[in-house]
Design a protein around this motif. Structure first.
Motif, PDB file in Angstrom:
ATOM      1  N   GLN A  35      14.809 -29.205 -59.019  1.00 12.04           N
ATOM      2  CA  GLN A  35      13.458 -28.329 -58.612  1.00 12.04           C
ATOM      3  C   GLN A  35      13.264 -28.253 -57.420  1.00 12.04           C
ATOM      4  O   GLN A  35      13.236 -29.658 -56.824  1.00 12.04           O
ATOM      5  CB  GLN A  35      12.269 -29.023 -59.652  1.00 12.04           C
ATOM      6  CG  GLN A  35      11.021 -28.225 -59.337  1.00 12.04           C
ATOM      7  CD  GLN A  35       9.985 -28.822 -59.993  1.00 12.04           C
ATOM      8  OE1 GLN A  35      10.046 -29.795 -60.907  1.00 12.04           O
ATOM      9  NE2 GLN A  35       8.752 -28.075 -60.208  1.00 12.04           N
ATOM     10  N   ILE A  36      12.845 -27.207 -56.876  1.00  8.87           N
ATOM     11  CA  ILE A  36      12.508 -27.166 -55.577  1.00  8.87           C
ATOM     12  C   ILE A  36      11.316 -26.566 -55.350  1.00  8.87           C
ATOM     13  O   ILE A  36      11.019 -25.286 -55.864  1.00  8.87           O
ATOM     14  CB  ILE A  36      13.688 -26.297 -54.552  1.00  8.87           C
ATOM     15  CG1 ILE A  36      15.001 -26.908 -54.720  1.00  8.87           C
ATOM     16  CG2 ILE A  36      13.295 -26.050 -53.158  1.00  8.87           C
ATOM     17  CD1 ILE A  36      16.189 -25.921 -54.273  1.00  8.87           C
ATOM     18  N   LEU A  37      10.643 -27.167 -54.684  1.00 11.60           N
ATOM     19  CA  LEU A  37       8.994 -26.721 -54.274  1.00 11.60           C
ATOM     20  C   LEU A  37       8.893 -26.383 -52.747  1.00 11.60           C
ATOM     21  O   LEU A  37       9.635 -27.088 -51.833  1.00 11.60           O
ATOM     22  CB  LEU A  37       7.753 -27.538 -54.591  1.00 11.60           C
ATOM     23  CG  LEU A  37       7.695 -28.003 -56.111  1.00 11.60           C
ATOM     24  CD1 LEU A  37       6.842 -28.825 -56.480  1.00 11.60           C
ATOM     25  CD2 LEU A  37       7.673 -26.873 -57.204  1.00 11.60           C
ATOM     26  N   SER A  38       8.288 -25.269 -52.497  1.00 12.81           N
ATOM     27  CA  SER A  38       8.267 -24.899 -50.652  1.00 12.81           C
ATOM     28  C   SER A  38       6.847 -24.620 -50.399  1.00 12.81           C
ATOM     29  O   SER A  38       5.953 -24.105 -51.029  1.00 12.81           O
ATOM     30  CB  SER A  38       9.378 -24.277 -50.381  1.00 12.81           C
ATOM     31  OG  SER A  38       9.173 -22.853 -51.141  1.00 12.81           O
ATOM     32  N   SER A  39       6.773 -24.608 -49.028  1.00 12.39           N
ATOM     33  CA  SER A  39       5.607 -24.144 -48.368  1.00 12.39           C
ATOM     34  C   SER A  39       5.775 -23.813 -47.099  1.00 12.39           C
ATOM     35  O   SER A  39       6.442 -24.476 -46.412  1.00 12.39           O
ATOM     36  CB  SER A  39       4.414 -25.153 -48.588  1.00 12.39           C
ATOM     37  OG  SER A  39       3.297 -24.723 -47.851  1.00 12.39           O
ATOM     38  N   THR A  40       5.126 -22.606 -46.746  1.00 13.13           N
ATOM     39  CA  THR A  40       5.359 -22.176 -45.221  1.00 13.13           C
ATOM     40  C   THR A  40       4.216 -22.571 -44.447  1.00 13.13           C
ATOM     41  O   THR A  40       4.146 -22.522 -43.228  1.00 13.13           O
ATOM     42  CB  THR A  40       5.235 -20.622 -45.184  1.00 13.13           C
ATOM     43  OG1 THR A  40       4.038 -20.081 -45.776  1.00 13.13           O
ATOM     44  CG2 THR A  40       6.605 -19.926 -46.016  1.00 13.13           C
ATOM     45  N   ASN A  41       3.380 -23.206 -45.008  1.00  8.71           N
ATOM     46  CA  ASN A  41       2.190 -23.748 -44.366  1.00  8.71           C
ATOM     47  C   ASN A  41       2.194 -25.480 -44.307  1.00  8.71           C
ATOM     48  O   ASN A  41       2.245 -25.860 -45.642  1.00  8.71           O
ATOM     49  CB  ASN A  41       0.865 -23.105 -44.944  1.00  8.71           C
ATOM     50  CG  ASN A  41      -0.348 -23.943 -44.197  1.00  8.71           C
ATOM     51  OD1 ASN A  41      -0.559 -24.974 -44.297  1.00  8.71           O
ATOM     52  ND2 ASN A  41      -1.156 -22.843 -43.716  1.00  8.71           N
ATOM     53  N   PRO A  42       2.127 -26.070 -43.375  1.00  5.50           N
ATOM     54  CA  PRO A  42       2.186 -27.758 -43.387  1.00  5.50           C
ATOM     55  C   PRO A  42       1.062 -28.318 -43.928  1.00  5.50           C
ATOM     56  O   PRO A  42       1.177 -29.204 -44.611  1.00  5.50           O
ATOM     57  CB  PRO A  42       2.457 -28.052 -41.992  1.00  5.50           C
ATOM     58  CG  PRO A  42       2.012 -26.813 -41.230  1.00  5.50           C
ATOM     59  CD  PRO A  42       2.212 -25.636 -41.888  1.00  5.50           C
ATOM     60  N   ILE A  43      -0.089 -27.657 -43.800  1.00  4.95           N
ATOM     61  CA  ILE A  43      -1.256 -28.188 -44.530  1.00  4.95           C
ATOM     62  C   ILE A  43      -1.145 -28.151 -45.891  1.00  4.95           C
ATOM     63  O   ILE A  43      -1.232 -29.044 -46.698  1.00  4.95           O
ATOM     64  CB  ILE A  43      -2.497 -27.541 -44.145  1.00  4.95           C
ATOM     65  CG1 ILE A  43      -2.517 -27.543 -42.257  1.00  4.95           C
ATOM     66  CG2 ILE A  43      -3.752 -27.862 -44.655  1.00  4.95           C
ATOM     67  CD1 ILE A  43      -3.761 -26.788 -41.704  1.00  4.95           C
ATOM     68  N   GLU A  44      -0.728 -26.755 -46.647  1.00  3.70           N
ATOM     69  CA  GLU A  44      -0.491 -26.871 -47.877  1.00  3.70           C
ATOM     70  C   GLU A  44       0.587 -27.728 -48.277  1.00  3.70           C
ATOM     71  O   GLU A  44       0.853 -28.307 -49.550  1.00  3.70           O
ATOM     72  CB  GLU A  44      -0.219 -25.606 -48.344  1.00  3.70           C
ATOM     73  CG  GLU A  44      -1.353 -24.594 -48.029  1.00  3.70           C
ATOM     74  CD  GLU A  44      -1.160 -22.855 -48.265  1.00  3.70           C
ATOM     75  OE1 GLU A  44       0.005 -22.756 -48.421  1.00  3.70           O
ATOM     76  OE2 GLU A  44      -2.058 -22.238 -47.805  1.00  3.70           O
ATOM     77  N   GLY A  45       1.728 -27.860 -47.444  1.00  5.86           N
ATOM     78  CA  GLY A  45       2.828 -28.849 -47.878  1.00  5.86           C
ATOM     79  C   GLY A  45       2.322 -30.149 -47.884  1.00  5.86           C
ATOM     80  O   GLY A  45       3.147 -30.860 -48.717  1.00  5.86           O
TER      81      GLY A  45
END
Length: 124
Positions: free
Chosen positions: A29-39
């Motif tokens: 499973q891969i989860l991702s975020s383009t925003n480090p705060i959300e990451g």
């Protein structure tokens, strides 16, 4: 099921991570975020399940090392990889002093395999 979290402000880099991981590890499973705060929040919410975090160093809202500082209290930092095109010794030293792995961008299948394939041998 293994879980990889990718944090990078480049959507292209996130697509690459997903493509490279899925090639040899299709059940991951891969989860991702383009925003480090959300990451950081994504890591916090999945702290008990995450096997690997791949995080970019250069991002607008917060650099990767600052983001790592946000989740080091609840995640084993040996699960974290900083990736960057910036290969200055000071950055690499800062990352390794925290116990992080460092890989140079651009990301390649070989670099991602080196990170992900050891997860196959660990118990689920």
């Amino acid at each position: 099921m293994k879980l990889v979290i990718a944090i990078d402000d480049s959507k292209v880099a996130l697509i690459q991570v997903q493509k490279y991981v899925q090639k040899n590890f299709p059940n991951c499973q891969i989860l991702s975020s383009t925003n480090p705060i959300e990451g950081v929040e994504l890591v916090r919410k999945n702290k008990d399940r995450v096997d690997l975090v791949i995080i970019d160093y250069n991002m607008k809202e917060m650099n990767g090392l600052d983001a790592v500082d946000q989740f080091q209290a609840f995640l084993d930092l040996s699960k974290v990889v900083i990736c960057s095109a910036n290969t200055q010794k000071v950055l690499i030293d800062r990352a390794t002093e925290k116990g992080l792995k460092f890989i140079e961008k651009p990301l390649t299948q070989e670099k991602i395999d080196h990170l992900v394939l050891p997860l196959k041998t660990k118990a689920s």
